[in-house]
Design an enzyme around this catalytic site. Sequence first.
Site, mmCIF file in Angstrom:
data_model
loop_
_atom_site.group_PDB
_atom_site.id
_atom_site.type_symbol
_atom_site.label_atom_id
_atom_site.label_comp_id
_atom_site.label_asym_id
_atom_site.label_seq_id
_atom_site.Cartn_x
_atom_site.Cartn_y
_atom_site.Cartn_z
ATOM 1 N N SER A 69 42.454 34.653 32.029
ATOM 2 C CA SER A 69 41.571 35.369 31.750
ATOM 3 C C SER A 69 41.190 36.950 31.473
ATOM 4 O O SER A 69 42.336 37.369 31.839
ATOM 5 C CB SER A 69 40.889 35.669 32.607
ATOM 6 O OG SER A 69 41.272 36.314 33.769
ATOM 7 N N SER A 83 39.752 39.174 32.695
ATOM 8 C CA SER A 83 39.478 40.460 33.529
ATOM 9 C C SER A 83 40.133 41.859 34.321
ATOM 10 O O SER A 83 39.262 42.854 34.292
ATOM 11 C CB SER A 83 39.564 40.059 35.614
ATOM 12 O OG SER A 83 40.357 39.845 35.489
ATOM 13 N N LYS A 120 44.267 41.633 40.376
ATOM 14 C CA LYS A 120 42.944 42.796 40.172
ATOM 15 C C LYS A 120 44.260 43.777 40.398
ATOM 16 O O LYS A 120 45.001 44.308 40.755
ATOM 17 C CB LYS A 120 41.955 42.923 41.168
ATOM 18 C CG LYS A 120 41.085 41.614 41.254
ATOM 19 C CD LYS A 120 40.228 40.673 39.998
ATOM 20 C CE LYS A 120 39.761 39.378 39.761
ATOM 21 N NZ LYS A 120 39.139 39.542 38.484
ATOM 22 N N SER A 150 34.527 40.910 35.380
ATOM 23 C CA SER A 150 35.286 40.284 36.329
ATOM 24 C C SER A 150 34.928 40.187 37.973
ATOM 25 O O SER A 150 34.328 40.958 38.028
ATOM 26 C CB SER A 150 36.266 42.172 36.728
ATOM 27 O OG SER A 150 36.618 41.732 37.577
#
Length: 278
Positions: free
Chosen positions: A88, A90, A145, A237
């Site tokens: 993705s 994010s 992250k 995100s």
Amino acid sequence: MDFNFPLILVIAVFASGLIGLVDILVLAPRRRAAVASYREQVEEADEETLGRLSREPGMVETAKSVFPVLFIVLVLRSFLYEPFQIPSGSMIPTLQVGDFILVNKYTYGLRLPVVGTKVVAVNEPQRGDVMVFKEPMNPNINFIKRVIGAPGDKIAYRNKALFVNGERVPETFVAELRDEFEPRLGRNLVYRIYEETIGGVTHQIRKDMDIENRLPQTEWTVPEGQYFVMGDNRDRSNDSRYWGFVPEANIVGKAVYIWMHWPSWFDLPNLKNNGSII
């Protein structure tokens, strides 16, 4: 249904190793005994018969062949490095969709495969680290992250500004760019790139100026043994601002290197993004 590759790998290593052990302790002695008995019963042994009596069963031969390979893979991906693909956006602009990365598994301590129990403590995650972890709501899914807050930190996020322990995290404007066309606005969406410095790490972040932050809360205190994380693509995100903290037990490792970029099956793999992850 989620695909738990670590569990399958552990089962495969255990099964192939068990088959090999049973052969060493039980089946191989039986084969040798059968060969010895046959030699005693005949004056001149037939080579074809000897081969048949001493031949390993197909399952045993396969298990003994794949066990070393599976064992090495298990050790490498469990305790040293594990490859991941970024699914993705994010972490844009730091990581792009289709980036293949290496995750250092020993930086934050050695953990048992599947269960994730830490057996050797090494380092703890630091602010600014790009960390892979198991999603708290679904441990079969891996997230990636950036670590924003460590245990005891007070985090605030208001009007697209980040604060750690009461101080605004410094950022420098880099560029304002245009994204896809938005019919509702009648124009292209606008986003900005900033350079942010947190924990001594300077990296780029993205802010979408046409997306409003509708957060369930804007201030958090990080509990002991947990971490607060955010994506570098701040307005696109799904992170700690929405679902809370990452328990220490969910940590997988630290993302350290991009080794390939392959966005889809319709594109050729390339090395354009290769390099260390900051």
